[in-house]
Design a protein around this motif. Structure first.
Motif, mmCIF file in Angstrom:
data_model
loop_
_atom_site.group_PDB
_atom_site.id
_atom_site.type_symbol
_atom_site.label_atom_id
_atom_site.label_comp_id
_atom_site.label_asym_id
_atom_site.label_seq_id
_atom_site.Cartn_x
_atom_site.Cartn_y
_atom_site.Cartn_z
ATOM 1 N N MET A 56 37.488 56.945 112.245
ATOM 2 C CA MET A 56 37.728 55.879 113.224
ATOM 3 C C MET A 56 38.765 56.322 114.258
ATOM 4 O O MET A 56 38.615 56.063 115.446
ATOM 5 N N THR A 57 39.803 56.993 113.800
ATOM 6 C CA THR A 57 40.846 57.480 114.710
ATOM 7 C C THR A 57 40.267 58.501 115.686
ATOM 8 O O THR A 57 40.549 58.456 116.886
ATOM 9 N N PHE A 58 39.435 59.410 115.176
ATOM 10 C CA PHE A 58 38.810 60.407 116.045
ATOM 11 C C PHE A 58 37.900 59.732 117.068
ATOM 12 O O PHE A 58 37.915 60.084 118.249
ATOM 13 N N ALA A 59 37.101 58.775 116.607
ATOM 14 C CA ALA A 59 36.186 58.073 117.523
ATOM 15 C C ALA A 59 36.969 57.346 118.609
ATOM 16 O O ALA A 59 36.622 57.417 119.797
ATOM 17 N N GLU A 60 38.025 56.673 118.208
ATOM 18 C CA GLU A 60 38.848 55.953 119.179
ATOM 19 C C GLU A 60 39.463 56.921 120.193
ATOM 20 O O GLU A 60 39.462 56.662 121.398
ATOM 21 N N SER A 61 39.963 58.030 119.711
ATOM 22 C CA SER A 61 40.559 59.030 120.596
ATOM 23 C C SER A 61 39.536 59.576 121.583
ATOM 24 O O SER A 61 39.816 59.709 122.784
ATOM 25 N N ASN A 62 38.337 59.866 121.108
ATOM 26 C CA ASN A 62 37.295 60.424 121.972
ATOM 27 C C ASN A 62 36.823 59.412 123.014
ATOM 28 O O ASN A 62 36.622 59.765 124.176
#
Length: 118
Positions: A56-62
């Motif tokens: 989720m953190t990676f998706a949000e960052s991207n």
């Protein structure tokens, strides 16, 4: 040869910025709800929860990086600046994805090792 305008007309830019902000707010609402749902998944082992949180953190960052690019593109002065912004974005996202894949792979391996020990 066709003479193309170098900048968006003010009315179109204002409308694009309004739509951009609405899309960002919608995404933030969605990601907040998804994080809340992921955080309340008590049946998952802690390593699986960590993997979901990391994803989720990676998706949000991207997605935030894409929103940042869109904001910059709205204010680009010419086509050259658009190409430069796009190239910088592609380079930084490639680096981010490589780092994220490595990090996620390590988390997945740790989760697998945790499950295998049981």
């Amino acid at each position: 040869m066709v003479d193309t305008p170098q900048q968006l007309p003010t009315q179109i830019r204002d409308l694009a910025e309004k739509n951009f902000e609405q899309a960002r707010e919608a995404f933030l609402g969605f990601i907040g709800a998804a994080q809340k749902a992921a955080g309340s998944a008590d049946a998952l082992p802690s390593t699986a929860k960590e993997a979901v949180t990391k994803a989720m953190t990676f998706a949000e960052s991207n997605v935030n990086a894409a929103f940042d690019l869109a904001q910059k593109l709205l204010h680009a002065k010419d086509v050259q600046e658009v190409f430069t912004l796009q190239a910088e974005f592609a380079k930084s996202q490639l680096e981010a994805i490589q780092t994220q894949a490595k990090d996620f792979g390590e988390s997945a391996q740790a989760a697998f090792n945790s499950i295998a020990k049981k």
